[in-house]
Enzyme design. Structure first.
Site, mmCIF file in Angstrom:
data_model
loop_
_atom_site.group_PDB
_atom_site.id
_atom_site.type_symbol
_atom_site.label_atom_id
_atom_site.label_comp_id
_atom_site.label_asym_id
_atom_site.label_seq_id
_atom_site.Cartn_x
_atom_site.Cartn_y
_atom_site.Cartn_z
ATOM 1 C CG HIS A 13 -48.225 14.771 50.928
ATOM 2 N ND1 HIS A 13 -49.459 14.196 51.134
ATOM 3 C CD2 HIS A 13 -47.434 13.812 50.400
ATOM 4 C CE1 HIS A 13 -49.412 12.931 50.733
ATOM 5 N NE2 HIS A 13 -48.192 12.671 50.285
ATOM 6 C CB SER A 70 -45.216 10.900 46.059
ATOM 7 O OG SER A 70 -46.337 11.276 46.831
ATOM 8 C CD GLU A 153 -40.063 10.126 50.160
ATOM 9 O OE1 GLU A 153 -41.045 9.858 49.449
ATOM 10 O OE2 GLU A 153 -40.134 10.770 51.238
ATOM 11 C CD GLU A 159 -42.029 5.048 56.476
ATOM 12 O OE1 GLU A 159 -42.070 5.520 55.338
ATOM 13 O OE2 GLU A 159 -42.233 5.708 57.508
ATOM 14 C CG ASP A 186 -38.992 12.792 54.085
ATOM 15 O OD1 ASP A 186 -38.789 13.272 55.212
ATOM 16 O OD2 ASP A 186 -40.123 12.462 53.683
ATOM 17 C CG HIS A 189 -37.792 8.863 55.436
ATOM 18 N ND1 HIS A 189 -38.485 7.840 56.044
ATOM 19 C CD2 HIS A 189 -38.649 9.424 54.546
ATOM 20 C CE1 HIS A 189 -39.711 7.785 55.533
ATOM 21 N NE2 HIS A 189 -39.836 8.729 54.625
ATOM 22 C CG HIS A 212 -41.118 14.731 50.902
ATOM 23 N ND1 HIS A 212 -41.477 13.398 50.799
ATOM 24 C CD2 HIS A 212 -41.907 15.405 50.017
ATOM 25 C CE1 HIS A 212 -42.420 13.280 49.886
ATOM 26 N NE2 HIS A 212 -42.705 14.473 49.386
ATOM 27 N NE ARG A 218 -43.965 10.449 58.343
ATOM 28 C CZ ARG A 218 -43.440 10.504 57.111
ATOM 29 N NH1 ARG A 218 -43.482 11.629 56.436
ATOM 30 N NH2 ARG A 218 -42.903 9.436 56.579
ATOM 31 C CD GLU A 247 -44.063 13.195 52.966
ATOM 32 O OE1 GLU A 247 -44.562 12.579 52.019
ATOM 33 O OE2 GLU A 247 -42.922 12.967 53.403
HETATM 34 MN MN MN Z 1 -41.462 11.847 52.295
#
Ligand code: MN
Length: 293
Positions: A13, A70, A153, A159, A186, A189, A212, A218, A247
């Site tokens: 990313h 994205s 995604e 979110e 991802d 998530h 991802h 993260r 990411e």
């Molecule tokens: Mn993501």
């Protein structure tokens, strides 16, 4: 000895490198992505007013890099709204982003294409869901005319209120009913919403179109508690050959709108080049280990 071949394009990313899409920043992101050994650069179109699409495409091609785009939407431009004017603004952003992705030479537009990125104060309404389905069906058909794929995604409950699990995403994709709408998992998530990192991969199977890889906070891969070995085994189980993009976000590199929407308040790293080299080694190592019988 098994032959070690991998087909998955490995991406990173752009927010690992730069916080905006000005021509100088995009040039830097392309150079550093190439230098760190990646195959693909993912550009967020979340705040991309300054993007010079033609120049970026030329540099991507010169570097031999693929590109994916994205984005998420915004509360005043949201196709999951019941308000037609808000939906229309969201749809315009999606159409513009599809065109930009195509003009960059990309075939994948993914992300939270179905809602704003942020905490909703109530569940998704049935009118809002119907709007998601009809707008994304039209976008998918436009994508088909350009040979493009849309990714849904799956994001966590803080979110979006549209799809939080692989199961939700498969049902939504079924309702949209177009073959070029694929699922995007991802691990960040998944850690919040799924039972584990394996069942969703098996459930999605050959409808998985984009991945991802991110830690639970993260940051650096392997510095958190996610069971990436099981996740990569599951990808191998289903024979996934699509993009795998790293990411990671830190307050060290800020894209004004996106960083705020994703609640990036902490400094988890300050040297994006070190982080990215480490991530590339981590991902290729997992893929290589998977080739052993
Ligand atoms: Mn993501």
């Amino acid at each position: 000895m098994p032959t070690l071949t991998r087909t998955n394009p490995i991406g990173v990313h752009a927010l690992v490198w730069v916080g905006d899409t000005s021509p100088a920043s995009v040039e830097r992101a392309i150079t550093q992505t190439k230098d760190a050994g990646f195959d693909l650069l993912e550009l967020s179109l979340h705040d991309s007013a300054s993007l010079d699409t033609a120049a970026a495409r030329k540099s991507l091609e010169a570097a031999g890099l693929g590109v994916a785009c994205s984005r998420g939407l915004a509360f005043d431009a949201d196709v999951s709204s019941a308000d037609p004017a808000v939906v229309a603004r969201g749809e315009a952003l999606l159409q513009e982003s599809l065109a930009t992705t195509h003009d960059l030479g990309g075939t994948h537009l993914t992300g939270a294409l179905y809602s704003a990125l942020g905490k909703y104060g109530q569940p998704l309404s049935s009118a809002g869901r119907a709007n998601v389905v009809s707008v994304l069906r039209e976008l998918a058909r436009e994508g088909q005319r350009r040979g493009m794929t849309l990714g849904l995604e799956i994001c966590n409950r803080y979110e979006t209120n549209v799809i939080n699990t692989a199961h939700d995403a498969l049902v939504l994709a079924d309702d949209i009913g177009e073959d070029n709408v694929l699922i995007h998992l991802d691990t960040y998530h998944m850690n919040i919403e799924e039972d584990d990192l394996v069942r969703p991969v098996h459930e999605v199977g050959d409808r998985l179109g984009y991945v991802h890889i991110g830690e639970n906070h993260r940051g650096y891969l392997g510095s958190g508690h996610l069971d990436f070995t099981s996740f990569f085994h599951a990808l191998a189980d289903i024979g996934y050959g699509g993009p795998i993009t790293f990411e990671s976000f830190s307050s060290a590199v800020v894209m004004r709108g996106l960083s705020n929407d994703l609640a990036i308040w902490r400094n988890l790293w300050s040297d994006g080049a070190d982080l990215a080299r480490h991530a590339h080694g981590y991902i290729t190592g997992q893929l290589a280990a998977n080739h052993h019988p």
